[in-house]
Scaffold this motif. Structure first.
Motif, PDB file in Angstrom:
ATOM      1  N   ARG A 348       4.484  15.321 -39.335  1.00  0.00           N
ATOM      2  CA  ARG A 348       3.237  14.556 -38.530  1.00  0.00           C
ATOM      3  C   ARG A 348       1.990  15.256 -38.953  1.00  0.00           C
ATOM      4  O   ARG A 348       1.636  16.394 -38.428  1.00  0.00           O
ATOM      5  CB  ARG A 348       3.520  14.694 -37.003  1.00  0.00           C
ATOM      6  N   ASP A 349       1.218  14.556 -39.711  1.00  0.00           N
ATOM      7  CA  ASP A 349      -0.202  15.123 -39.974  1.00  0.00           C
ATOM      8  C   ASP A 349      -0.380  16.642 -40.200  1.00  0.00           C
ATOM      9  O   ASP A 349      -0.880  17.403 -39.804  1.00  0.00           O
ATOM     10  CB  ASP A 349      -0.930  14.871 -38.738  1.00  0.00           C
ATOM     11  N   VAL A 350       0.700  16.877 -41.313  1.00  0.00           N
ATOM     12  CA  VAL A 350       0.835  18.360 -41.689  1.00  0.00           C
ATOM     13  C   VAL A 350      -0.169  18.757 -42.523  1.00  0.00           C
ATOM     14  O   VAL A 350      -0.531  18.056 -43.596  1.00  0.00           O
ATOM     15  CB  VAL A 350       2.189  18.608 -42.360  1.00  0.00           C
ATOM     16  N   SER A 351      -0.814  19.910 -42.266  1.00  0.00           N
ATOM     17  CA  SER A 351      -1.866  20.581 -43.274  1.00  0.00           C
ATOM     18  C   SER A 351      -1.557  21.899 -43.607  1.00  0.00           C
ATOM     19  O   SER A 351      -0.714  22.623 -42.650  1.00  0.00           O
ATOM     20  CB  SER A 351      -3.401  20.664 -42.895  1.00  0.00           C
ATOM     21  N   PHE A 352      -1.778  22.428 -44.801  1.00  0.00           N
ATOM     22  CA  PHE A 352      -1.433  23.756 -45.026  1.00  0.00           C
ATOM     23  C   PHE A 352      -2.128  24.043 -46.230  1.00  0.00           C
ATOM     24  O   PHE A 352      -2.449  23.509 -47.102  1.00  0.00           O
ATOM     25  CB  PHE A 352       0.256  23.635 -45.684  1.00  0.00           C
ATOM     26  N   ALA A 353      -2.422  25.598 -46.185  1.00  0.00           N
ATOM     27  CA  ALA A 353      -3.264  25.979 -47.352  1.00  0.00           C
ATOM     28  C   ALA A 353      -2.967  27.588 -47.597  1.00  0.00           C
ATOM     29  O   ALA A 353      -2.522  28.297 -46.525  1.00  0.00           O
ATOM     30  CB  ALA A 353      -4.711  25.822 -47.107  1.00  0.00           C
ATOM     31  N   TYR A 354      -3.085  27.976 -48.982  1.00  0.00           N
ATOM     32  CA  TYR A 354      -2.603  29.341 -49.261  1.00  0.00           C
ATOM     33  C   TYR A 354      -3.886  30.180 -48.893  1.00  0.00           C
ATOM     34  O   TYR A 354      -5.001  29.667 -49.008  1.00  0.00           O
ATOM     35  CB  TYR A 354      -2.033  29.660 -50.819  1.00  0.00           C
ATOM     36  N   GLU A 355      -3.473  31.626 -48.580  1.00  0.00           N
ATOM     37  CA  GLU A 355      -4.755  32.304 -48.204  1.00  0.00           C
ATOM     38  C   GLU A 355      -5.987  32.340 -49.522  1.00  0.00           C
ATOM     39  O   GLU A 355      -5.423  32.692 -50.538  1.00  0.00           O
ATOM     40  CB  GLU A 355      -4.492  33.450 -48.041  1.00  0.00           C
ATOM     41  N   GLY A 356      -6.994  32.073 -49.346  1.00  0.00           N
ATOM     42  CA  GLY A 356      -7.987  31.920 -50.421  1.00  0.00           C
ATOM     43  C   GLY A 356      -8.134  30.881 -51.295  1.00  0.00           C
ATOM     44  O   GLY A 356      -8.532  30.814 -52.334  1.00  0.00           O
ATOM     45  N   ARG A 357      -7.327  29.713 -51.067  1.00  0.00           N
ATOM     46  CA  ARG A 357      -7.426  28.634 -51.840  1.00  0.00           C
ATOM     47  C   ARG A 357      -7.535  27.265 -50.984  1.00  0.00           C
ATOM     48  O   ARG A 357      -7.336  27.332 -49.787  1.00  0.00           O
ATOM     49  CB  ARG A 357      -5.844  28.772 -52.566  1.00  0.00           C
ATOM     50  N   ARG A 358      -7.842  26.301 -51.711  1.00  0.00           N
ATOM     51  CA  ARG A 358      -8.255  25.090 -50.983  1.00  0.00           C
ATOM     52  C   ARG A 358      -6.872  24.561 -50.723  1.00  0.00           C
ATOM     53  O   ARG A 358      -5.526  24.766 -50.941  1.00  0.00           O
ATOM     54  CB  ARG A 358      -8.712  24.159 -51.991  1.00  0.00           C
ATOM     55  N   PRO A 359      -7.064  23.629 -49.559  1.00  0.00           N
ATOM     56  CA  PRO A 359      -5.562  22.928 -48.905  1.00  0.00           C
ATOM     57  C   PRO A 359      -4.703  22.332 -49.896  1.00  0.00           C
ATOM     58  O   PRO A 359      -5.274  21.857 -50.757  1.00  0.00           O
ATOM     59  CB  PRO A 359      -6.215  22.013 -47.929  1.00  0.00           C
ATOM     60  N   THR A 360      -3.664  22.520 -49.703  1.00  0.00           N
ATOM     61  CA  THR A 360      -2.365  22.080 -50.407  1.00  0.00           C
ATOM     62  C   THR A 360      -1.881  20.589 -49.822  1.00  0.00           C
ATOM     63  O   THR A 360      -1.815  19.636 -50.644  1.00  0.00           O
ATOM     64  CB  THR A 360      -1.031  22.848 -50.730  1.00  0.00           C
ATOM     65  N   LEU A 361      -1.818  20.708 -48.608  1.00  0.00           N
ATOM     66  CA  LEU A 361      -1.610  19.453 -47.735  1.00  0.00           C
ATOM     67  C   LEU A 361      -2.633  19.164 -46.816  1.00  0.00           C
ATOM     68  O   LEU A 361      -3.194  20.123 -46.049  1.00  0.00           O
ATOM     69  CB  LEU A 361      -0.244  19.577 -47.212  1.00  0.00           C
ATOM     70  N   THR A 362      -3.096  17.917 -46.634  1.00  0.00           N
ATOM     71  CA  THR A 362      -4.074  17.655 -45.599  1.00  0.00           C
ATOM     72  C   THR A 362      -3.588  16.420 -44.645  1.00  0.00           C
ATOM     73  O   THR A 362      -3.523  15.174 -45.180  1.00  0.00           O
ATOM     74  CB  THR A 362      -5.509  17.554 -46.079  1.00  0.00           C
ATOM     75  N   LEU A 376      10.482  13.907 -53.800  1.00  0.00           N
ATOM     76  CA  LEU A 376       9.286  14.331 -53.853  1.00  0.00           C
ATOM     77  C   LEU A 376       8.610  14.348 -54.992  1.00  0.00           C
ATOM     78  O   LEU A 376       9.146  15.140 -55.936  1.00  0.00           O
ATOM     79  CB  LEU A 376       8.933  15.655 -53.118  1.00  0.00           C
ATOM     80  N   VAL A 377       7.711  13.473 -55.425  1.00  0.00           N
ATOM     81  CA  VAL A 377       7.130  13.410 -56.582  1.00  0.00           C
ATOM     82  C   VAL A 377       5.672  13.928 -56.721  1.00  0.00           C
ATOM     83  O   VAL A 377       4.840  13.741 -55.709  1.00  0.00           O
ATOM     84  CB  VAL A 377       7.253  12.070 -57.424  1.00  0.00           C
ATOM     85  N   GLY A 378       5.246  14.145 -57.805  1.00  0.00           N
ATOM     86  CA  GLY A 378       3.592  14.594 -57.768  1.00  0.00           C
ATOM     87  C   GLY A 378       3.475  15.602 -58.960  1.00  0.00           C
ATOM     88  O   GLY A 378       4.450  16.204 -59.517  1.00  0.00           O
ATOM     89  N   PRO A 379       2.214  15.614 -59.544  1.00  0.00           N
ATOM     90  CA  PRO A 379       1.914  16.663 -60.396  1.00  0.00           C
ATOM     91  C   PRO A 379       2.143  18.130 -60.106  1.00  0.00           C
ATOM     92  O   PRO A 379       2.232  18.456 -59.057  1.00  0.00           O
ATOM     93  CB  PRO A 379       0.394  16.352 -60.739  1.00  0.00           C
ATOM     94  N   SER A 380       2.068  19.078 -60.926  1.00  0.00           N
ATOM     95  CA  SER A 380       2.381  20.205 -60.751  1.00  0.00           C
ATOM     96  C   SER A 380       1.301  20.837 -59.887  1.00  0.00           C
ATOM     97  O   SER A 380      -0.189  20.646 -59.983  1.00  0.00           O
ATOM     98  CB  SER A 380       2.511  21.222 -62.005  1.00  0.00           C
ATOM     99  N   GLY A 381       1.537  21.504 -58.673  1.00  0.00           N
ATOM    100  CA  GLY A 381       0.619  22.194 -57.941  1.00  0.00           C
ATOM    101  C   GLY A 381       0.390  21.487 -57.032  1.00  0.00           C
ATOM    102  O   GLY A 381      -0.759  21.489 -56.167  1.00  0.00           O
ATOM    103  N   SER A 382       0.706  20.041 -56.881  1.00  0.00           N
ATOM    104  CA  SER A 382       0.486  18.875 -55.849  1.00  0.00           C
ATOM    105  C   SER A 382       0.937  19.242 -54.190  1.00  0.00           C
ATOM    106  O   SER A 382       0.613  18.815 -53.392  1.00  0.00           O
ATOM    107  CB  SER A 382       0.931  17.454 -56.015  1.00  0.00           C
ATOM    108  N   GLY A 383       1.901  20.244 -54.292  1.00  0.00           N
ATOM    109  CA  GLY A 383       2.490  20.615 -52.991  1.00  0.00           C
ATOM    110  C   GLY A 383       3.899  20.380 -52.799  1.00  0.00           C
ATOM    111  O   GLY A 383       4.454  20.345 -51.581  1.00  0.00           O
ATOM    112  N   LYS A 384       4.821  20.008 -53.739  1.00  0.00           N
ATOM    113  CA  LYS A 384       6.005  19.591 -53.615  1.00  0.00           C
ATOM    114  C   LYS A 384       6.891  20.867 -52.918  1.00  0.00           C
ATOM    115  O   LYS A 384       7.630  20.857 -52.123  1.00  0.00           O
ATOM    116  CB  LYS A 384       6.641  19.238 -54.932  1.00  0.00           C
ATOM    117  N   SER A 385       6.859  22.005 -53.565  1.00  0.00           N
ATOM    118  CA  SER A 385       7.463  23.026 -53.259  1.00  0.00           C
ATOM    119  C   SER A 385       6.837  23.623 -51.845  1.00  0.00           C
ATOM    120  O   SER A 385       7.843  24.302 -51.189  1.00  0.00           O
ATOM    121  CB  SER A 385       7.268  24.344 -54.275  1.00  0.00           C
TER     122      SER A 385
END
Length: 568
Positions: A348-362, A376-385
């Motif tokens: 539900r409306d999940v946001s996440f970012a690694y420290e010092g980096r732009r948000p991976t999920l918004t 889950l599909v998407g380009p590398s670095g899109s947030g699948k992992s």
């Protein structure tokens, strides 16, 4: 950094060692009793020598009883001190390691992109030195201070002037800890940094051994290691020379104290002036000198120990910082039980970012019905992992909630669940999953309830591994004897042994040959619970109910892969 700040660094770790406080106190009491026994033997021997030389009288029966008794007590206390301190050392080592491991497990270094080699250095180097400090050095310092105070009081009672000499000598000796303290601290910190960097470099080289051999980097790494070792050794020599200089100054002070005791004692005994009233028998002079020397030598030993703690202070601060790391997964005050039956997943409306980096999920949302298989599909670095890691609750999101969903649609936030129950219900198979050193059986049962060999063999057959490996086969470090496909099968088997209700799979087929990929996909397709797979392989995704593009923040643009029309 002064003595007080150094002591503060060590004090920060005491809460972790609270269960060992009684053992530390017991070690101090035994050490103190042993030190006092030795000092008593020294003083009694000097007393006997003084009376034999001055008064020509041998020691009486009481003296022999006291000496023999102290010898026996000293022998027993020495044995007991070693026994207690060694047992305490192992417990301290275990508690500090467990506390550090627990802190890293709660904070997950991978999110912060930290250097694993540095963490290994802290765990294997700093903690081993701190173990000796808390198990041995603390008791020794306390015993030395107690012995000095006992010597000071006894000397003052026998001869106030002698007590004054002991007090002044002790203060001067203690102040030697301040001499060139800044230079010693700087050298100690430099040596520690060089050794930490050297350990990190070695860990890197061992972790990338194939690349080192493939690119011919061994000579360069050896040369860099030699250079770093030489720098650390040079700093250590300078540090040792400075330490020897300060030690020489302390010895001069101790010599001056002995001369001062002899002078005031001789004066009190009337030796220096004929006809003067004697307040002390000349036969008591050796005993008084021995008493004063024992006290000042004790404070000298304690001061020398304190001056050698500079390199250890940085280690204590690093360990305290590691143990005090803020967790990335919160612990619920009142964990909720996990319901029985099938479970789904809801973001539900999940946001996440690694420290010092732009948000991976918004504000990302998606829902998996119980029993549904989703990719889950998407380009590398899109947030699948990242989605997989959040579903496994390796991290908590910065915003939004992740829920386990019952068949009637009720959602239970994973942050409110008992962690052990969550781990039983959700299993993760990661692309970089690690096999532990030991047998296949050991690996399959890691973190799992007891299972019979028949159950374990059935799971190996299910993943197609029973034909080439057995439960008692040794895997070696990290499963080094296995191919990538074999490791993937065993990691999947380890997850299935847990009998989870939700299976999370992250790029486990990324580097596999088509036949092995097909076998892994067959096992995943036959899993009776909910499956969430992150992959970029078409064959892996083709067997799933639908696909979700992680770049779509709504998470509702699922598509049914070609050839897939039903559920799992």
């Amino acid at each position: 950094m002064n003595v007080f700040s150094a002591l503060r660094a060590f004090r920060e770790l005491l809460p972790v060692l609270r269960p060992e406080w009684r053992g530390m106190l017991w070690s101090y009491l035994i050490g103190t009793a042993s030190a006092l026994s030795l000092a008593g033997l020294t003083v009694l021997t000097a007393w006997a020598v003084g009376h034999a030389v001055v008064e020509r009288t041998p020691p009486g029966p009481l003296w022999w009883v006291l000496v023999i008794g102290l010898v026996l007590v000293r022998a027993v206390l020495t044995w007991r001190e070693m026994d207690v301190s060694h047992a305490l050392a192992y417990r301290v080592l275990a508690r500090l390691r467990m506390a550090l491991f627990d802190a890293y497990a709660r904070s997950v270094p991978g999110r912060r992109r930290e250097h694993s080699g540095y963490a290994a250095t802290v765990a294997m180097d700093d903690i081993e030195k701190l173990e000796f400090f808390y198990a041995h050095t603390v008791a020794q310092l306390g015993a030395s201070l107690t012995l000095f105070l006992a010597s000071l009081v006894s000397a003052s009672v026998l001869l106030p002037e002698a007590g004054l000499v002991v007090l002044v000598g002790g203060l001067v000796v203690a102040s030697s800890a301040l001499y060139r303290a800044r230079a010693a601290r700087r050298l100690g910190e430099q040596e520690q940094r060089e050794r930490s960097a050297l350990s990190t470099r070695i860990v890197d080289a061992l972790g990338a051994l194939r690349e080192v051999l493939a690119y011919g980097l061994a000579p360069r790494i050896i040369a860099e290691t030699d250079a770093a070792t030489a720098r650390a050794a040079a700093i250590a020599r300078r540090h040792e020379l400075l330490s020897q200089l300060v030690t020489a100054i302390r010895e001069l002070v101790i010599t001056a104290v002995v001369i001062g005791i002899i002078a005031v004692s001789s004066s009190a005994a009337g030796v220096l002036a004929e006809g003067a009233q004697a307040r002390l028998s000349p036969a008591e002079l050796p005993a008084l000198v021995a008493l004063a020397l024992a006290g000042v030598a004790a404070i000298s030993d304690a001061t020398a120990t304190l001056t050698r703690l500079h390199p250890l202070v940085a280690g204590a601060e690093r360990v305290a910082t590691g143990i005090g790391r803020a967790p990335v997964v919160s612990v619920p005050e009142r964990p909720r039980p996990l319901p029985t039956g099938p479970l789904g997943l809801r973001f539900r409306d999940v946001s996440f970012a690694y420290e010092g980096r732009r948000p991976t999920l918004t504000s990302w949302s998606v829902e998996l019905a119980p029993g549904e298989h989703v990719g889950l599909v998407g380009p590398s670095g899109s947030g699948k992992s990242t989605v997989i890691a959040l579903a496994a609750r390796l991290w908590d999101p910065l915003a939004g909630t992740i829920e386990l969903v019952t068949p009637d649609g009720t959602g239970i936030p994973v942050a409110e669940l008992d962690d052990a129950a969550l781990r039983d219900a959700v299993a993760l198979v990661d692309q970089e999953a690690v096999l532990f050193h030991g047998t296949v059986r050991d690996n399959l049962l890691r973190g799992c309830a007891p299972r019979s060999d028949a159950d374990l063999t059935a799971v190996l057959e299910r993943v197609g591994a029973a034909a080439w490996i057995g439960l008692d086969d040794e895997l070696g470090e990290g499963g080094v004897r296995l191919s990538g496909g074999q490791r993937a099968r065993l990691c999947l088997a380890r997850a299935l042994v847990r009998r989870p209700r939700i299976l999370l799979v992250d790029e486990v087929t990324a580097s596999l040959d088509p036949a092995t990929e097909q076998a892994i996909c067959d096992v995943i397709a036959g899993f009776p619970g909910t499956v969430l797979v992150a992959s970029h392989r078409a064959q892996t995704l083709a067997r799933l109910d639908r696909l979700v593009d992680v770049t779509d923040i709504t998470g509702v643009t699922g598509v049914v892969p070609a050839g897939r029309t039903g559920g799992a």
